[in-house]
Write an enzyme that holds these catalytic residues in place. Structure first.
Site, PDB file in Angstrom:
ATOM      1  N   SER A 174       3.235  -1.881  39.467  1.00 25.94           N
ATOM      2  CA  SER A 174       3.847  -2.861  40.353  1.00 25.94           C
ATOM      3  C   SER A 174       4.037  -2.288  41.763  1.00 25.94           C
ATOM      4  CB  SER A 174       5.167  -3.334  39.742  1.00 25.94           C
ATOM      5  OG  SER A 174       5.645  -4.463  40.414  1.00 25.94           O
ATOM      6  N   ASP A 223       2.904  -6.890  47.017  1.00 21.92           N
ATOM      7  CA  ASP A 223       2.912  -5.554  46.421  1.00 21.92           C
ATOM      8  C   ASP A 223       1.591  -5.358  45.652  1.00 21.92           C
ATOM      9  OD1 ASP A 223       3.505  -7.226  44.234  1.00 21.92           O
ATOM     10  OD2 ASP A 223       4.698  -5.692  43.256  1.00 21.92           O
ATOM     11  N   ASP A 282       0.563  -5.349  42.643  1.00 20.72           N
ATOM     12  CA  ASP A 282       0.153  -6.228  41.541  1.00 20.72           C
ATOM     13  C   ASP A 282       0.505  -7.696  41.819  1.00 20.72           C
ATOM     14  OD1 ASP A 282       2.907  -5.993  41.013  1.00 20.72           O
ATOM     15  OD2 ASP A 282       2.582  -6.332  38.876  1.00 20.72           O
ATOM     16  N   ASP A 314       2.988  -9.797  42.537  1.00 23.17           N
ATOM     17  CA  ASP A 314       4.020 -10.715  42.033  1.00 23.17           C
ATOM     18  C   ASP A 314       5.189 -10.835  43.000  1.00 23.17           C
ATOM     19  OD1 ASP A 314       5.002  -8.200  41.577  1.00 23.17           O
ATOM     20  OD2 ASP A 314       5.368  -8.470  39.435  1.00 23.17           O
TER      21      ASP A 314
HETATM   22 MG    MG Z   1       4.905  -6.156  41.318  1.00 24.58          MG
END
Ligand code: MG
Length: 448
Positions: free
Chosen positions: A97, A239, A241, A243
């Site tokens: 993440s 970010d 990933d 989300d």
């Molecule tokens: Mg993330």
């Protein structure tokens, strides 16, 4: 570090292919134990260690008889949506993440496309002790799915109240920073579909993050400069990933990630009034948005899955976290930065206002965070004592202790760390001085 949603570590220092393979195999066995399905979707962010860990996870999943569908480099919400679309038994995302470049992790996704909750994760971990391996004739297969991002985009563009033509007509000039994460696979295509002119940086999906990857204001200097240099109306940062989404105003100022969910909620509530759900540590900007729309704001325990489950229970219209994580049930019950971007662009199109004027209209709060030594007595007794000491504040005990002084527009949230002998204290108030004072008041009231 093992948590509800996954297992995380520094690459080569705790986190090895062996660790990833063990957890992936246990997850595969768990997923197979819950029904006849044996398909597991696998995706990863752009980290340098991603291909290595994805191969380890693939072999492990095949070893327990799971058929791996590999979506390659993709946003975590894209992997989650693919689990739903393919009616898979589960999914694995190889991503740390927003964490720095030296980290990687495995995140566990259930058949609903949501992350495992606490009970499910415990049931999964029970397989770690005795992983039922397949023999040669029971090994799982492997295939690629190159269309997961395309399906995700289609789902976003089909949000019922998203007026794609109205956004396109505005021809927004957008500055974009994907920090060389997985955002490069989806954001340019989304913004093109929405008719935007884009000036982008850090779009290579090679995981060589040029800065700290968490999209908090202090990490967005380069994007702020890009907005000023190009005259863009808005800057978007995600970010690795994809989300979480943060916004930069047309003046070139990162407005703080708290505003993403507040603005996205403003837009959604214009079309569909209903309950909003967030966690106990999210800014009260959202209380104000909900109050103005005349809808309830419900707070859940910290952790994305807790917010998502509560959204289900409340049939919420929108929800998410103050860190830039927006959850729109029309698409799915998980944080999704491209969804957030589409909602914010529509808000700009509908209101004709700038990011800055919308943010100014919401007002401003200041959050101060502090770590204090964990008291020696049981925390429940500590919370009881604090709640009794401040009877004028509403007390919420579902995750640590949250005290809310509604009339004074300030709150405090205390939670023990899961990894250190400390209690985190987070306070928010209209000014930094008041928030800091509240931290000190609580610190003084804590027994040692
Ligand atoms: Mg993330």
């Amino acid at each position: 570090m093992v948590s509800v949603s996954g297992v995380r570590g520094r690459v080569g220092d705790g986190l090895t292919p062996e660790v990833i393979a063990t957890f992936a195999a246990a997850f595969g066995a768990y997923a197979r134990s819950r029904g006849p399905g044996k398909t597991v979707v696998l995706g990863r962010d752009s980290r340098v260690s991603g291909p290595m860990f994805a191969r380890a996870a693939t072999a492990a999943l095949q070893s327990v008889g799971c058929d791996v569908v590999d979506v390659g480099i993709a946003p975590t919400p894209t992997v989650q949506l693919a689990v739903e679309d393919l009616h898979a038994a589960g999914g694995l995302a190889v991503t740390a993440s927003h964490n720095p470049i030296e980290w990687n992790a495995l995140k566990f996704i259930g058949p609903s496309g949501m992350f495992l909750d606490g009970d499910e994760a415990a049931a999964m971990r029970a397989f770690l002790d005795d992983i039922p391996r397949a023999t040669w004739d029971g090994l799982g297969g492997w295939s690629e799915d190159a269309d997961a991002v395309e399906r995700h985009l289609k789902r976003i563009l089909a949000i019922p109240f998203l007026d794609v033509e109205a956004i396109r007509a505005k021809r927004f000039h957008v500055a974009l920073d994907c920090v060389r994460g997985a955002g490069g696979t989806i954001f340019p295509r989304l913004l093109e579909a929405l008719g935007c002119t884009v000036d982008a940086i850090n779009m290579e999906t090679d995981g060589r993050f040029p800065r700290e990857p968490e999209p908090v204001a202090e990490n967005l200097k380069e994007l702020e400069a890009l907005v000023r240099r190009t005259g863009a109306a808005i800057g978007l940062a995600t970010d690795p990933d994809v989300d979480r989404l943060s916004l930069v105003s047309g003046e070139g100022r990162a407005i703080g990630e708290d505003y993403t969910l507040a603005l996205a909620s403003m837009l959604v509530l214009r079309h569909r009034p209903g309950a909003v759900v967030t966690n106990l540590s999210t800014s009260r900007l959202l209380d104000d948005v909900a109050e103005r729309a005349g809808v309830p704001l419900v707070r859940a325990a910290v952790g994305e899955i807790n917010v998502a489950r509560r959204m289900q229970a409340e049939s919420a219209t929108i929800g998410g976290e103050g860190n830039g994580g927006v959850i729109l049930p029309d698409v799915h019950l998980t944080r999704d930065a491209p969804v957030a971007a589409a909602l914010v662009l529509q808000l700009l199109a509908e209101t004709g206002e700038s990011v800055q004027s919308l943010a100014d209209g919401l007002g401003r709060y200041e959050i101060v965070k502090e770590k204090v030594a964990r008291p020696s007595q049981p925390l429940d007794a500590v919370y009881d004592a604090l709640a009794a000491r401040f009877p004028e504040a509403d007390a919420d005990r579902q995750d640590g202790l949250r005290l809310d002084w509604r009339a004074e527009k300030k709150w405090a949230h205390l939670r023990p760390s899961g990894t250190e002998p400390i209690v985190r204290v987070i306070c928010e108030a209209p000014t930094r001085a008041e928030a800091a004072e509240l931290v000190e008041t609580l610190r003084a009231a804590l027994p040692s």
